[in-house]
Write a protein that holds these residues in place. Structure first.
Motif, mmCIF file in Angstrom:
data_model
loop_
_atom_site.group_PDB
_atom_site.id
_atom_site.type_symbol
_atom_site.label_atom_id
_atom_site.label_comp_id
_atom_site.label_asym_id
_atom_site.label_seq_id
_atom_site.Cartn_x
_atom_site.Cartn_y
_atom_site.Cartn_z
ATOM 1 N N ARG A 163 -13.704 20.460 -9.588
ATOM 2 C CA ARG A 163 -14.214 19.423 -10.501
ATOM 3 C C ARG A 163 -13.666 18.022 -10.207
ATOM 4 N NH1 ARG A 163 -13.493 23.441 -15.274
ATOM 5 N NH2 ARG A 163 -15.376 24.670 -15.011
ATOM 6 N N LYS A 164 -13.107 17.835 -9.010
ATOM 7 C CA LYS A 164 -12.624 16.506 -8.622
ATOM 8 C C LYS A 164 -13.530 15.936 -7.543
ATOM 9 C CE LYS A 164 -7.668 17.300 -9.477
ATOM 10 N NZ LYS A 164 -7.692 18.656 -10.015
ATOM 11 N N THR A 165 -13.679 14.625 -7.554
ATOM 12 C CA THR A 165 -14.401 13.952 -6.480
ATOM 13 C C THR A 165 -13.451 13.791 -5.299
ATOM 14 O OG1 THR A 165 -13.716 11.737 -7.167
ATOM 15 C CG2 THR A 165 -15.760 12.628 -8.163
ATOM 16 N N ALA A 218 -18.135 15.922 -7.208
ATOM 17 C CA ALA A 218 -17.307 17.122 -7.350
ATOM 18 C C ALA A 218 -18.013 18.373 -6.836
ATOM 19 C CB ALA A 218 -16.896 17.292 -8.814
ATOM 20 N N THR A 219 -19.303 18.483 -7.070
ATOM 21 C CA THR A 219 -20.046 19.658 -6.611
ATOM 22 C C THR A 219 -20.111 19.692 -5.084
ATOM 23 O OG1 THR A 219 -21.354 19.624 -8.638
ATOM 24 C CG2 THR A 219 -22.250 20.884 -6.780
ATOM 25 N N GLU A 220 -20.380 18.540 -4.476
ATOM 26 C CA GLU A 220 -20.468 18.469 -3.018
ATOM 27 C C GLU A 220 -19.120 18.762 -2.362
ATOM 28 O OE1 GLU A 220 -23.953 15.095 -2.455
ATOM 29 O OE2 GLU A 220 -21.902 14.454 -2.901
ATOM 30 N N ILE A 221 -18.041 18.209 -2.903
ATOM 31 C CA ILE A 221 -16.727 18.436 -2.303
ATOM 32 C C ILE A 221 -16.309 19.889 -2.482
ATOM 33 C CG2 ILE A 221 -15.275 17.718 -4.244
ATOM 34 C CD1 ILE A 221 -14.550 17.061 -0.542
ATOM 35 N N LYS A 222 -16.672 20.497 -3.615
ATOM 36 C CA LYS A 222 -16.351 21.916 -3.826
ATOM 37 C C LYS A 222 -17.011 22.762 -2.734
ATOM 38 C CE LYS A 222 -16.642 25.667 -7.185
ATOM 39 N NZ LYS A 222 -16.973 26.023 -8.569
#
Length: 146
Positions: free
Chosen positions: A25-27, A3-7
């Protein structure tokens, strides 16, 4: 992607605020599996390097959901050519010619579409959900190179 990387990736790609907030907060798997908007999914797929033929197949199938509203034969021909291109049955030149003709048709109907759009909010939401399902059926998460 977690989730952090996609954000961060969505920020780096300059995704719209509404999409970033929805995806927070989603993958990537959750985003792809739950996204209610085909337009967002197509945007992400384009950013992720999905090839032109696959993108065209997905976009054409999304556009086919409103084929019954198309009145100009140039628009219908463009849709059919895009679908054929997506299946590998039309060339880049045929696709470009059909798109050029459809653009002329779209310009002719812009005023009509603007008037009709005034009371189309609910239909648009349903269309977004339907096109998200179409995109998921053609473009898999494995195709995304983020």
């Amino acid at each position: 992607m977690n989730a952090t990387e996609i954000k961060q990736k969505l920020i780096d790609l300059d995704a719209c605020r509404e999409a970033r907030e929805w995806a927070d907060r989603k993958t990537l798997s959750e985003i792809w599996g739950q996204c209610p908007r085909g337009d967002w999914m197509l945007w992400l797929a384009r950013q992720a390097g999905v090839d032109k033929r696959t993108m065209t197949a997905a976009k054409a199938d999304c556009a086919a959901t409103i084929k019954h509203l198309m009145k100009d034969p140039r628009s219908i021909k463009a849709l059919e050519t895009a679908q054929a291109y997506g299946r590998g049955e039309a060339t880049d030149d045929e696709l470009a010619a059909a798109a050029y003709a459809a653009a002329a048709a779209a310009a002719a109907y812009a005023a009509y579409a603007a008037a009709a759009a005034a009371d189309a909010y609910a239909a648009r939401k349903q269309s977004q959900i339907r096109t998200a399902e179409i995109v998921r059926s053609i473009i898999t998460i494995e195709m995304l190179q983020l």
